[in-house]
Write a protein that holds these residues in place. Structure first.
Motif, PDB file in Angstrom:
ATOM      1  N   GLY A  63      -2.029  10.615   3.497  1.00 59.98           N
ATOM      2  CA  GLY A  63      -3.484  10.622   3.388  1.00 59.98           C
ATOM      3  C   GLY A  63      -3.995   9.846   2.187  1.00 59.98           C
ATOM      4  O   GLY A  63      -4.951   9.074   2.288  1.00 59.98           O
ATOM      5  N   LEU A  64      -3.353  10.021   1.041  1.00 60.18           N
ATOM      6  CA  LEU A  64      -3.789   9.300  -0.153  1.00 60.18           C
ATOM      7  C   LEU A  64      -3.580   7.799  -0.008  1.00 60.18           C
ATOM      8  O   LEU A  64      -4.406   7.006  -0.474  1.00 60.18           O
ATOM      9  N   ASP A  65      -2.487   7.399   0.646  1.00 63.01           N
ATOM     10  CA  ASP A  65      -2.272   5.970   0.888  1.00 63.01           C
ATOM     11  C   ASP A  65      -3.398   5.394   1.743  1.00 63.01           C
ATOM     12  O   ASP A  65      -3.903   4.303   1.474  1.00 63.01           O
ATOM     13  N   TRP A  66      -3.812   6.116   2.781  1.00 65.64           N
ATOM     14  CA  TRP A  66      -4.892   5.641   3.648  1.00 65.64           C
ATOM     15  C   TRP A  66      -6.213   5.563   2.887  1.00 65.64           C
ATOM     16  O   TRP A  66      -6.985   4.615   3.057  1.00 65.64           O
ATOM     17  N   LEU A  67      -6.477   6.544   2.029  1.00 62.31           N
ATOM     18  CA  LEU A  67      -7.737   6.537   1.274  1.00 62.31           C
ATOM     19  C   LEU A  67      -7.851   5.324   0.353  1.00 62.31           C
ATOM     20  O   LEU A  67      -8.966   4.921  -0.003  1.00 62.31           O
ATOM     21  N   LYS A  68      -6.734   4.724  -0.022  1.00 63.92           N
ATOM     22  CA  LYS A  68      -6.746   3.540  -0.887  1.00 63.92           C
ATOM     23  C   LYS A  68      -7.113   2.265  -0.125  1.00 63.92           C
ATOM     24  O   LYS A  68      -7.361   1.239  -0.731  1.00 63.92           O
ATOM     25  N   THR A  69      -7.148   2.336   1.208  1.00 62.64           N
ATOM     26  CA  THR A  69      -7.451   1.156   2.017  1.00 62.64           C
ATOM     27  C   THR A  69      -8.957   1.031   2.231  1.00 62.64           C
ATOM     28  O   THR A  69      -9.718   1.981   1.991  1.00 62.64           O
TER      29      THR A  69
END
Length: 131
Positions: A63-69
């Protein structure tokens, strides 16, 4: 959304990737809430971004990786961590006791000398070590 309890999410639609520990948790603890399950996490993310669901439950690192996009910029983390499952581990054959002991010793050494914290901080904004 500020209240992520089942009562606080009444009238909302939650999403998760099907056949995951997150989907099982939602079905068990949030059964009265409208839910949608998807074959892939990408599809869950797309429906949250498009407004077809109100919230999703996903592994924290994913989830955190996706929020960085750019796509994830629409959204934010709410609530506190929900510990699910028993964590992640490594396995060696039972007869490989020397290897097991070497791995365990190496882990303890990098924790003791601060190397673990440096590596963890490079990749994650939180500790992934489960006590």
């Amino acid at each position: 959304i500020t209240d992520i309890s089942p009562e606080g999410l009444k009238g909302k639609t939650l999403g998760a990737q099907s056949s995951t520990i997150q989907a099982s948790y939602l079905e068990q603890d949030y059964g009265s809430i409208d839910m949608k399950f998807y074959p892939t996490q990408e599809e869950v993310n797309l429906d949250l971004q498009a407004g077809r669901i109100d919230a999703l439950l996903v592994d924290k690192i994913v989830g955190l990786d996706w929020l960085k996009t750019a796509d994830g910029a629409c959204c934010e983390v709410v609530g506190t961590d929900i510990p699910l499952g028993g964590g992640v581990g490594a396995a060696v054959r039972q007869e490989d006791t020397d290897l097991r002991d070497q791995i365990s010793k190496a882990i303890e050494e990098i924790k003791a000398d601060g190397t673990y914290e440096k590596i963890n901080a490079k990749y994650f904004p939180f500790s992934i070590w489960k006590q």
